[in-house]
Design a protein around this motif. Structure first.
Motif, PDB file in Angstrom:
ATOM      1  N   PRO A 393       0.823  -1.214   0.000  1.00  0.00           N
ATOM      2  CA  PRO A 393       0.000   0.000   0.000  1.00  0.00           C
ATOM      3  C   PRO A 393       0.859   1.268   0.000  1.00  0.00           C
ATOM      4  O   PRO A 393       1.978   1.283   0.526  1.00  0.00           O
ATOM      5  CB  PRO A 393      -0.808  -0.119   1.300  1.00  0.00           C
ATOM      6  CG  PRO A 393      -0.803  -1.580   1.618  1.00  0.00           C
ATOM      7  CD  PRO A 393       0.514  -2.097   1.144  1.00  0.00           C
ATOM      8  N   LEU A 394       0.308   2.348  -0.575  1.00  0.00           N
ATOM      9  CA  LEU A 394       1.046   3.593  -0.739  1.00  0.00           C
ATOM     10  C   LEU A 394       0.300   4.774  -0.131  1.00  0.00           C
ATOM     11  O   LEU A 394      -0.931   4.831  -0.152  1.00  0.00           O
ATOM     12  CB  LEU A 394       1.285   3.885  -2.225  1.00  0.00           C
ATOM     13  CG  LEU A 394       2.092   2.862  -3.025  1.00  0.00           C
ATOM     14  CD1 LEU A 394       2.162   3.286  -4.490  1.00  0.00           C
ATOM     15  CD2 LEU A 394       3.495   2.689  -2.447  1.00  0.00           C
ATOM     16  N   TYR A 395       1.084   5.714   0.378  1.00  0.00           N
ATOM     17  CA  TYR A 395       0.594   7.032   0.792  1.00  0.00           C
ATOM     18  C   TYR A 395       1.455   8.047   0.051  1.00  0.00           C
ATOM     19  O   TYR A 395       2.675   8.089   0.226  1.00  0.00           O
ATOM     20  CB  TYR A 395       0.719   7.210   2.303  1.00  0.00           C
ATOM     21  CG  TYR A 395       0.182   8.532   2.831  1.00  0.00           C
ATOM     22  CD1 TYR A 395      -1.071   8.599   3.417  1.00  0.00           C
ATOM     23  CD2 TYR A 395       0.942   9.699   2.769  1.00  0.00           C
ATOM     24  CE1 TYR A 395      -1.566   9.799   3.909  1.00  0.00           C
ATOM     25  CE2 TYR A 395       0.461  10.898   3.257  1.00  0.00           C
ATOM     26  CZ  TYR A 395      -0.790  10.943   3.826  1.00  0.00           C
ATOM     27  OH  TYR A 395      -1.291  12.133   4.319  1.00  0.00           O
ATOM     28  N   ILE A 396       0.823   8.860  -0.795  1.00  0.00           N
ATOM     29  CA  ILE A 396       1.562   9.806  -1.635  1.00  0.00           C
ATOM     30  C   ILE A 396       1.070  11.210  -1.315  1.00  0.00           C
ATOM     31  O   ILE A 396      -0.140  11.453  -1.253  1.00  0.00           O
ATOM     32  CB  ILE A 396       1.342   9.493  -3.127  1.00  0.00           C
ATOM     33  CG1 ILE A 396       1.769   8.050  -3.441  1.00  0.00           C
ATOM     34  CG2 ILE A 396       2.099  10.481  -4.014  1.00  0.00           C
ATOM     35  CD1 ILE A 396       1.376   7.580  -4.836  1.00  0.00           C
ATOM     36  N   TYR A 397       1.995  12.130  -1.097  1.00  0.00           N
ATOM     37  CA  TYR A 397       1.599  13.516  -0.855  1.00  0.00           C
ATOM     38  C   TYR A 397       2.543  14.467  -1.575  1.00  0.00           C
ATOM     39  O   TYR A 397       3.710  14.143  -1.829  1.00  0.00           O
ATOM     40  CB  TYR A 397       1.530  13.836   0.637  1.00  0.00           C
ATOM     41  CG  TYR A 397       2.817  13.722   1.431  1.00  0.00           C
ATOM     42  CD1 TYR A 397       3.486  14.869   1.876  1.00  0.00           C
ATOM     43  CD2 TYR A 397       3.357  12.488   1.779  1.00  0.00           C
ATOM     44  CE1 TYR A 397       4.647  14.774   2.636  1.00  0.00           C
ATOM     45  CE2 TYR A 397       4.511  12.385   2.547  1.00  0.00           C
ATOM     46  CZ  TYR A 397       5.153  13.532   2.968  1.00  0.00           C
ATOM     47  OH  TYR A 397       6.308  13.444   3.722  1.00  0.00           O
ATOM     48  N   VAL A 425      -3.417   6.142  -1.126  1.00  0.00           N
ATOM     49  CA  VAL A 425      -3.994   7.390  -0.628  1.00  0.00           C
ATOM     50  C   VAL A 425      -3.181   8.524  -1.225  1.00  0.00           C
ATOM     51  O   VAL A 425      -1.952   8.437  -1.308  1.00  0.00           O
ATOM     52  CB  VAL A 425      -3.944   7.452   0.913  1.00  0.00           C
ATOM     53  CG1 VAL A 425      -4.330   8.841   1.418  1.00  0.00           C
ATOM     54  CG2 VAL A 425      -4.835   6.393   1.532  1.00  0.00           C
ATOM     55  N   TYR A 426      -3.860   9.589  -1.658  1.00  0.00           N
ATOM     56  CA  TYR A 426      -3.145  10.779  -2.131  1.00  0.00           C
ATOM     57  C   TYR A 426      -3.612  11.990  -1.340  1.00  0.00           C
ATOM     58  O   TYR A 426      -4.806  12.182  -1.107  1.00  0.00           O
ATOM     59  CB  TYR A 426      -3.403  11.028  -3.619  1.00  0.00           C
ATOM     60  CG  TYR A 426      -2.653  12.248  -4.120  1.00  0.00           C
ATOM     61  CD1 TYR A 426      -1.302  12.181  -4.404  1.00  0.00           C
ATOM     62  CD2 TYR A 426      -3.306  13.481  -4.264  1.00  0.00           C
ATOM     63  CE1 TYR A 426      -0.599  13.300  -4.837  1.00  0.00           C
ATOM     64  CE2 TYR A 426      -2.613  14.611  -4.703  1.00  0.00           C
ATOM     65  CZ  TYR A 426      -1.260  14.510  -4.991  1.00  0.00           C
ATOM     66  OH  TYR A 426      -0.560  15.619  -5.402  1.00  0.00           O
ATOM     67  N   ARG A 427      -2.651  12.807  -0.918  1.00  0.00           N
ATOM     68  CA  ARG A 427      -2.959  14.034  -0.199  1.00  0.00           C
ATOM     69  C   ARG A 427      -2.263  15.206  -0.887  1.00  0.00           C
ATOM     70  O   ARG A 427      -1.045  15.209  -1.047  1.00  0.00           O
ATOM     71  CB  ARG A 427      -2.494  13.956   1.257  1.00  0.00           C
ATOM     72  CG  ARG A 427      -3.279  12.980   2.103  1.00  0.00           C
ATOM     73  CD  ARG A 427      -4.698  13.486   2.361  1.00  0.00           C
ATOM     74  NE  ARG A 427      -5.461  12.539   3.176  1.00  0.00           N
ATOM     75  CZ  ARG A 427      -6.216  11.565   2.677  1.00  0.00           C
ATOM     76  NH1 ARG A 427      -6.298  11.418   1.359  1.00  0.00           N
ATOM     77  NH2 ARG A 427      -6.878  10.751   3.461  1.00  0.00           N
TER      78      ARG A 427
END
Length: 461
Positions: A393-397, A425-427
């Motif tokens: 899983p990825l969290y990209i900001y 998730v993108y923020r």
């Protein structure tokens, strides 16, 4: 004005290289630069021709060391060797083991305890700080070695299972080996130590949380700044090395990554390569967060060239060229002087300074429009890693007002990974690169903390 900036750049690079040139054997029949005036038109093609006519080729004497790619001409092989970083006097970082091919990726080649020096710098209670040297793989699939530091908290892990490990992919952003975090932890603060090793205090916060922290020197021994395959291999093999070094303590641990900017290059490279290079780690690495993501170098060619970021952009080009010497082949004499000059051992605080001249990278090339050439298109394609699905899983900001690393690349990466079936998730956070780093950091680290605690990753695709 551009003509004066060219004069200053030429003088700076040639003068900075004078000490290096004096150390080389004398060149027979040295070329005397002709007195050629600036061309009437200061357009780039005219300037390139003037530079090539005025500046002589640098003296190239190849130092010993393994050649990056087979099939190079002798001149290109010598140039490729000459642009590599100098030794720093520490065998852990300098010495190429002669039997690398006999080892599997992740095999430990050396290990040492640097707790006395490192603990004084970390300022949090630690039981031990270990440095590992391990077998890894370069950008061409050939054996190489990597180094990393493992920080183990003093307090016992209070949670269930083995102690989790945060992989802190720092933005090393450097061409010299003394700029790496492991060099600083082993030798103490020096002029090449980066503030990003402590700000934000990712390692310290993780240690206080009870996590072990793994800090890979992800540019590899050639200091291939911005090369994602080298960085991804180094990160994954550092995890393999830790699991093999302490299987009872870290063999069943959860691992999660975080990286911003240059550290995001390493994080992106690692998650893209898990499936093909280290599939056994797909169930071990529980997530990866990355911010300020340089995901597409074609975008950066538009946003970082011929402005204040041009020094960093040129350094990244040199870094990639250390593993992909076809880039060196298209550099003119000015570019080659720069590549072998003392700049090749510097960190971002030094090589970013020439950006004040706002010179285009075209002035270091022997072709009229290098950033739109067939070679550039191939480098963009390879480094984009398009279609390579993250196994975790990825969290990209990214900063919405980013002007040097535009959010366009990070958003495209998010949509691509969603289409491939990744939980992501993108923020979008306010600000440019520095402000966004601070504003986006708390939520990113909260996401990483939840993954290390065993909470399933959300999916906002």
């Amino acid at each position: 004005m551009r003509g004066w900036r060219v004069f200053i750049a030429v003088l700076t690079i040639v003068a900075g290289s004078a000490g290096l040139a004096q150390a080389q054997p004398p060149v027979p029949n040295p070329i005397v630069p002709p007195a050629i005036p600036l061309p009437p038109s200061l357009g780039l093609p005219g300037l390139q021709q003037w530079i090539e006519a005025v500046i002589p080729p640098p003296p190239i004497v190849a130092p010993p060391g393994p050649i990056v790619a087979a099939g190079l001409t002798p001149d290109l092989a010598s140039l490729q060797q000459a642009v590599l970083p100098r030794d720093v006097g520490d065998p852990l970082f300098d010495r190429w083991p002669p039997d690398l091919a006999a080892h599997a990726p992740g095999d430990i080649l050396d290990a040492r305890d640097v707790t006395p020096t490192a603990a004084a710098l970390l300022l949090v209670p630690v039981r031990q700080v270990l440095q590992l040297k391990f077998r890894t793989t370069d950008a061409h699939g050939e054996p190489s070695f990597g180094t990393a530091s493992l920080v183990i908290p003093a307090a016992p892990w209070p949670g269930p299972g083995e102690r989790p490990v945060l992989v802190n992919n720092l933005p090393i952003d450097a061409l010299g080996r003394a700029c790496t975090p492991s060099y600083t932890l082993a030798h103490g603060l020096n002029v090449d130590s980066a503030m990003t090793d402590w700000i934000p205090p990712t390692t310290q916060l993780a240690v206080l949380r009870g996590y072990a922290v793994l800090i890979p020197d992800h540019e590899g021994p050639r200091m291939a700044y911005a090369e994602p395959y080298v960085a991804g291999h180094a990160v994954l093999d550092s995890i393999r090395a830790v699991r093999r070094l302490r299987p009872a303590e870290f063999g069943d641990s959860r691992y999660a990554m975080h990286g911003y900017s240059g550290g995001a290059i390493a994080t992106r490279g690692a998650v893209a390569l898990i499936g093909s290079y280290a599939p056994e780690l797909a169930s071990v690495i529980v997530g990866a967060a990355m911010g300020g993501v340089p995901a597409d170098y074609q975008i950066l060619a538009r946003s970082m060239n011929a402005n204040l970021a041009s020094g960093v952009f040129l350094a990244a080009t040199f870094g990639i060229a250390r593993e992909r010497p076809e880039i060196l082949q298209r550099m003119n004499n000015l570019g080659r002087w720069a590549a072998i000059s003392p700049l090749k051992d510097t960190c971002a605080g030094v090589f970013a300074v020439p950006g004040v001249l706002m010179l285009p990278i075209d002035l270091a090339s022997d072709i009229p429009d290098p950033l739109h050439s067939a070679l550039a298109a191939e480098i963009y394609r390879v480094t984009r890693m398009q279609g390579m699905k993250s196994a975790v899983p990825l969290y990209i900001y990214n900063g919405e007002q980013e002007f040097w690393i535009p959010a366009e690349g990070a958003r495209e990466l998010f949509h691509e990974q969603c289409a491939l079936g990744v939980h992501a998730v993108y923020r979008s956070v306010p600000g440019e690169h520095i402000i966004a780093a601070g504003l986006g950091y708390p939520d990113a680290m909260s996401w990483v903390d939840q993954r290390l605690q065993g909470v399933p990753a959300p999916n906002e695709c």
